[in-house]
Design a protein around this motif. Structure first.
Motif, PDB file in Angstrom:
ATOM      1  N   SER A 132      45.009  56.635  40.821  1.00 48.98           N
ATOM      2  CA  SER A 132      45.826  56.427  39.617  1.00 48.98           C
ATOM      3  C   SER A 132      46.763  57.596  39.343  1.00 48.98           C
ATOM      4  CB  SER A 132      44.909  56.233  38.399  1.00 48.98           C
ATOM      5  OG  SER A 132      44.041  55.141  38.593  1.00 48.98           O
ATOM      6  N   GLY A 188      46.439  47.791  38.596  1.00 45.94           N
ATOM      7  CA  GLY A 188      47.400  48.403  37.673  1.00 45.94           C
ATOM      8  C   GLY A 188      48.399  49.306  38.368  1.00 45.94           C
ATOM      9  N   GLN A 192      50.844  50.939  35.580  1.00 48.43           N
ATOM     10  CA  GLN A 192      50.532  52.277  35.070  1.00 48.43           C
ATOM     11  C   GLN A 192      51.564  53.326  35.516  1.00 48.43           C
ATOM     12  OE1 GLN A 192      49.148  54.936  37.063  1.00 48.43           O
ATOM     13  NE2 GLN A 192      47.739  56.083  35.757  1.00 48.43           N
ATOM     14  N   ASP A 437      42.863  52.747  34.167  1.00 49.66           N
ATOM     15  CA  ASP A 437      43.156  51.329  34.420  1.00 49.66           C
ATOM     16  C   ASP A 437      42.531  50.402  33.390  1.00 49.66           C
ATOM     17  OD1 ASP A 437      44.464  52.150  36.744  1.00 49.66           O
ATOM     18  OD2 ASP A 437      42.637  52.035  37.946  1.00 49.66           O
TER      19      ASP A 437
END
Length: 499
Positions: A132, A188, A192, A437
């Motif tokens: 992420s 995501g 994101q 997420d």
């Protein structure tokens, strides 16, 4: 005159078609921007200036000959290095695939080239799309073009995460070194990063875009989508990328709507659902305010706001982090050192020794962690306790959305629980990283179209995104609500150039 690198995809395409500038001039300008920024941002794994120029030359020749031009004629883009590109290295940001040059083209990238787009290069990402923050790439971290203001008119020197896994894509679009980029979204990974860098990105309904030729992470979740500076560009790119592909057994055999032609910010007669479960305890005050602003903007566009419930939301993250690693452990078993990619062969080693040595040397720590989790939950003693239960909960999460959409047309939430964080800030704690997420994973588990649109800046001067989730196959509803938000947010902020 506005610099070519400041123009949107639509403006570039129309300018080339009308003869205001040539496709070669566009490609040359973006190649120069990439070269200038690459050392600082590390957004690309491989740059391909010659491919951008070759595609541009073909467009200029077609225009001179009076031939019809494609939807993206004269537009050079960045390609996430998860898409197989014929003749150009494709690595999934992993050492285990370093040097792998496909002899075929992914369906999505081929559609883009057929529409007249050119390739500026292969964009960096979290290794095998697992992350992420874009800190798991074997080719180094991507650095966000955004920096926090230092309070004295300058910029803080702390490097920020561009989001993940499509961090190279988000950083490149935000820095104006590509007009648009492809991304992939498993939990995501389009939305994101788009929120972290102040751009737009849409994950279509599962099956809208072919997965053929995309390096697999979790096959029941992976979906390609576009990342660009505005909603109209996302609609135009998605029209080109989507479509039925017989080579992908999960591909939707449905016509691709003309989403860009039908774009409308008039939401009269539409209902927007606000899920009460997303008001999580301790929600960041800036994020909460941007969500409230979004609700007011959609009301202003004519929509009626209704309260909805998604009661199984709290189980979405643990469900995702059972299903996705399980599928990853199966998909990544193909990297064995036998057919392609890295081969680590210790002296006097047998076949099993080669497998173990190749995977130990080729996979990064996060990939190994997820393979181990996936292998564990699929093992004989734990399959029913973990994997089977997770699939049941996934069904309940999808059912929650079905019931919510009986009351509304689109759902509005924040995209991420915070703005961009500093590189290294969360990497020591995988659980804290996975929480990024929390708002995006439920739509992925249900296979729904979802989009992030810039909402404004937080109190530290960094972008925040608003997240729209739509009914299956209703990308138009998501794009229209996104356009309504975009027009009212009037987000024009861009990172101050420091590279």
């Amino acid at each position: 005159m506005t610099a070519l690198t400041d123009l949107t995809v639509t403006a570039l395409r129309d300018g080339v078609a009308q003869g205001e500038f040539t496709a070669t001039e566009v490609a040359t300008a973006f190649n120069a921007a990439v070269a200038e920024a690459q050392g600082a941002l590390n957004a690309f794994i491989v740059t391909t200036p010659e491919k951008a120029l070759d595609a541009a030359a073909r467009v200029d020749a077609d225009r001179a000959a009076g031939k019809p031009l494609g939807k993206l004629a004269g537009v050079p883009i960045g390609m996430k290095d998860l898409f197989a590109t014929q003749g150009t290295q494709t690595t999934a940001a992993s050492h285990i695939l370093e040097g792998f040059v496909p002899q075929y083209e992914s369906t999505v990238s081929q559609k883009l080239w057929d529409a007249g787009a050119g390739m500026l290069g292969k964009l960096n990402l979290d290794q095998f799309a697992m992350g992420s923050s874009n800190e798991t790439s074997a080719f180094g971290n991507v650095i966000s073009p955004w920096r926090r203001p230092d309070g004295q008119g300058g910029l803080d020197t702390a490097a920020l995460a561009p989001g993940g896994s499509s961090g190279g894509s988000s950083a490149a679009v935000a820095a104006r070194i590509v007009p648009a980029a492809t991304g992939t979204d498993t939990g995501g990974s389009i939305r994101q990063p788009a929120a972290f860098t102040g751009i737009s990105g849409i994950k279509p309904t599962y099956g809208r875009c072919s997965r053929w030729g995309i390096v697999a992470f979790a096959s029941s979740l992976d979906q390609a989508g576009p990342m660009a500076r505005d909603v109209a560009d996302c609609a135009l790119l998605l029209e080109t990328m989507a479509g039925f592909d017989p080579k992908d057994s999960t591909s939707l055999n449905l016509p691709v709507p003309d989403w860009s032609a039908a774009l409308s910010a008039d939401l009269r007669g539409k209902k927007v659902g606000i899920p009460r479960e997303y008001r999580i305890e301790g929600l960041n005050a800036d994020v909460a305010k941007s969500w409230d602003d979004g609700i007011a903007w959609l009301k202003d566009a004519g929509a009626e706001v209704v309260d909805v419930s998604l009661p199984h939301t709290k189980y979405a993250l643990p469900t995702y982090y059972i299903i996705a690693p399980a599928e990853a452990s199966s998909n990544l078993a193909r990297y064995d050192g036998v057919r392609y990619g890295l081969r680590d062969l210790p002296d006097h080693a047998g076949l099993q020794d080669m497998y173990a040595a190749t995977r130990a040397a080729g996979f990064g720590a996060e990939v190994k962690r997820r393979i181990l989790i996936g292998t564990y939950v699929l093992s004989a003693g734990f399959y029913d306790a973990y994997y089977t239960q997770a699939q049941k909960v996934r069904t309940l999460i999808a059912r929650d959305f079905t019931e919510a959409f009986a009351q509304c047309d689109v759902i509005l939430t924040p995209t991420a629980p915070s703005s961009a964080f500093a590189l290294g800030e969360k990497s020591a704690d995988p659980l804290e990283m996975y929480l990024n997420d929390v708002f995006s994973v439920p739509a992925s588990l249900a296979g729904l179209p979802a989009m992030s649109v810039p909402a404004g800046l937080d109190s530290t001067g960094l972008p925040l995104g608003l997240h729209l989730i739509g009914k299956p196959f209703d990308e138009q509803g998501v794009l229209n609500a996104g356009l309504a938000l975009e027009q009212r947010a009037a987000f024009t902020a861009r990172p101050k150039k420091w590279w």
